[in-house]
Design an enzyme around this catalytic site. Sequence first.
Site, short mmCIF file in Angstrom:
data_model
loop_
_atom_site.label_atom_id
_atom_site.label_comp_id
_atom_site.label_asym_id
_atom_site.label_seq_id
_atom_site.Cartn_x
_atom_site.Cartn_y
_atom_site.Cartn_z
N GLU A 41 0.86 -1.18 0.00
CA GLU A 41 0.00 0.00 0.00
C GLU A 41 0.90 1.24 0.00
OE1 GLU A 41 -3.48 1.77 3.00
OE2 GLU A 41 -1.86 0.52 3.80
N LYS A 107 -9.74 0.79 -1.61
CA LYS A 107 -9.83 0.31 -0.23
C LYS A 107 -11.21 0.62 0.37
CE LYS A 107 -7.20 0.88 4.12
NZ LYS A 107 -6.10 1.68 4.71
N CYS A 143 -4.57 -3.35 3.78
CA CYS A 143 -4.24 -2.96 5.15
C CYS A 143 -5.40 -3.13 6.13
CB CYS A 143 -3.70 -1.52 5.15
SG CYS A 143 -2.67 -1.12 6.60
#
Length: 264
Positions: A41, A107, A143
């Site tokens: 990321e 995300k 994440c």
Amino acid sequence: MLRIGLCQLTSSADPAENLAPIREGVARAAGDGARVVVFPEAAMARFGVPLGPVAEPLDGPWAKSVSAIADEHGVLVVAGMFTPSADGRVRNTLLITGLGHHLGYDKIHLYDAFGFRESDTVAPGTSPVTVEVDGVTLGFATCYDVRFPELFRALADRGASAVVLPTSWGAGEGKRDQWEVLVRARALDSGCWVLGCGQADPAASGVEVNPKAPTGIGYSTVADGFGRVHAQLGAGPESVVVDIDPEVAEKARNATGALANRRL
């Protein structure tokens, strides 16, 4: 069997500068037979700097440069970048490019936790994404997504045998323990391989960064659907190539019943 390379690095604040380690990492992993090469990321530019000025669309120069690297080596590259959002924020996007693909995963779960508010500057995505490479379906997560098992199970329901998980994990007391537990837990409760590829700990390379920003701790980790760890890196910049067997995912799901026995 699908061979995947994970390239753990420390991104700078300069997108153009960050193309060099991507180029080097792809060449190295492809040389070892990888068909997919994964970067963390925020590979485009690290957290802790203004993201609006660096954000570019998927057809912008940065993504096109990464696409050209992928095409040169005949691989799929996954790398975290930032794309513009219509509301003035950016999106935290995984660029997925090569082998005839060029798309992004935005995300879904934003890191409004541990005193950080990603949603102040980042707009959330809404849709899971899967891609097939050499007959193996890959899902994608980023994440903080790792704290939400429903996404990983949704990817498994879409046929994913493995979930690629680029990250820039926030440092702090107990955070490495949480990272390792979460990667293994998501593998167990989805039956998927989980390939967590993190930003290296900047301190391991002597790089000074914004201490309040989640700029990485390293310890990229690969676990199978039984929760077994197959590879783990240290704190600093490193890389590893692993072979992913989709039959292991199927065996794990059959053994644990984690998907078939759901009641809620």
